[in-house]
Design an enzyme around this catalytic site. Structure first.
Site, short mmCIF file in Angstrom:
data_model
loop_
_atom_site.label_atom_id
_atom_site.label_comp_id
_atom_site.label_asym_id
_atom_site.label_seq_id
_atom_site.Cartn_x
_atom_site.Cartn_y
_atom_site.Cartn_z
N ASP A 127 0.84 -1.20 0.00
CA ASP A 127 0.00 0.00 0.00
C ASP A 127 0.88 1.25 0.00
OD1 ASP A 127 -2.41 1.44 0.21
OD2 ASP A 127 -2.29 1.49 2.40
N GLY A 158 -7.79 8.58 7.12
CA GLY A 158 -8.03 8.87 8.54
C GLY A 158 -9.45 9.35 8.77
P1 13P Z 1 -8.39 4.90 6.04
O1 13P Z 1 -7.33 4.73 7.08
O2 13P Z 1 -8.94 6.27 6.02
O3 13P Z 1 -9.44 3.86 6.13
O4 13P Z 1 -7.67 4.73 4.61
C1 13P Z 1 -6.99 3.58 4.30
C2 13P Z 1 -6.26 3.68 3.02
O5 13P Z 1 -6.65 4.38 2.13
C3 13P Z 1 -5.03 2.88 2.87
O6 13P Z 1 -4.38 3.15 1.69
#
Ligand code: 13P
Length: 294
Positions: free
Chosen positions: A84, A178
């Site tokens: 990611d 977030g």
């Molecule tokens: P959130 O932490 O807002 O759920 O986003 C996760 C994300 O986009 C990981 O790449």
């Protein structure tokens, strides 16, 4: 069953649903997500940020943990192990380490540099059978110490990067990592429509999946989003459940705690269960339940 994410996301796009990417942080997180996907017969993507990989002792450790856990638990639904927001270096490392999918996030580079690096990584990833996600237009919020404003990507830039052969694309449509601020104005579905057209309908990725109202999630899926990333939501419910358990005195370090509730396997259980419930809720919302069959 570890696979790349190409087919599962093409199927999701065709079927008008989305596959959840749930970020992992440790063994409990991974086990909770895998078991839930199996229970709901849903494909799933395990997201690993560079920071989380470092915490878990490196990409190779993560690969071995996920591979062995997948086998040990008898997981038969399609599972992609996905980097990611990878840097250029991390993307290369993960291709070698045995990930089945990578995201190269070159959104902070000038477009030309993002395109050049993405192109190189598309060739390397495809050569080894991995799927690859790219990004244009920084996604807002803070993740792993990186902050960006909620941007809306330019459809023309999206087209240029999609034309490089990436398998799915993260394009900012006002989403933020977030917890969303109270004055957040919502997803730009009009921009999503344009990006979907410009990119010839490759699967699109919605980052910052925590806290977006259900109706907007459904609207985004209807307009071409096939992968939704969720991280903070699982962290919040895990923390809440663990705090509650401790506040009830169940982890009390005393001799009369006959249940020995301080045993980590007991201490982490409510949080584990809370992650399962949250993942279940999201898979139902995203429409991926029962979609594991190839
Ligand atoms: P959130 O932490 O807002 O759920 O986003 C996760 C994300 O986009 C990981 O790449």
């Amino acid at each position: 069953m570890l696979v790349n994410a190409t087919r599962m996301l093409q199927k999701a796009k065709e079927g008008h649903y989305a596959v959840g990417q749930f970020n992992i942080n440790n063994l409990e997180w991974t086990k909770a997500i895998l078991l839930t996907a199996q229970e709901l017969n849903s494909p799933v993507i395990l997201g690993v940020s560079c920071g989380a990989a470092k915490y878990m002792c490196g990409y190779r450790t993560v690969v071995e943990m996920v591979k062995e856990m997948d086998k040990y638990l008898g997981i038969t639904v399609p599972v992609a192990l996905h980097l990611d927001h990878g840097t250029y270096e991390a993307a290369k490392e993960c291709i070698e380490a045995g990930f089945t999918s990578i995201m190269f996030d070159g959104s902070h580079f000038e477009l030309e540099e993002n395109l050049a690096k993405t192109k190189e990584l598309v060739a390397l990833a495809h050569d080894k059978g991995l799927s690859i996600e790219a990004e244009v237009g920084a996604i807002g919020g803070t993740e792993d110490g990186v902050t960006a404003d909620g941007e809306v990507a330019d459809p023309e830039e999206c087209k240029q990067i999609a034309d490089l052969g990436v398998d799915f694309l993260a394009a900012g449509i006002g989403n933020i990592h977030g917890i969303y601020p109270e004055d957040w104005t919502g997803l730009h579905i009009d921009a999503l429509e344009k990006i979907n057209e410009a990119t010839n309908r490759i699967p699109l990725v919605l980052h910052g999946g925590t806290g977006i109202p259900d109706e907007q999630i459904k609207d985004a899926i209807e307009h071409g989003v096939s992968k939704i990333n969720v991280n903070t939501d699982c962290q919040l419910v895990f923390a809440e459940a663990t705090i509650k358990y401790c506040a009830e005195g169940k982890a009390s370090p005393t001799a009369d705690n006959v249940d020995k509730g301080y045993d980590p396997r007991k201490l982490l259980k409510p949080g584990f269960k809370a992650i399962q419930d949250k993942v279940k809720e999201k898979m139902i919302l995203f429409g991926s339940v029962g979609k594991a069959a190839e």
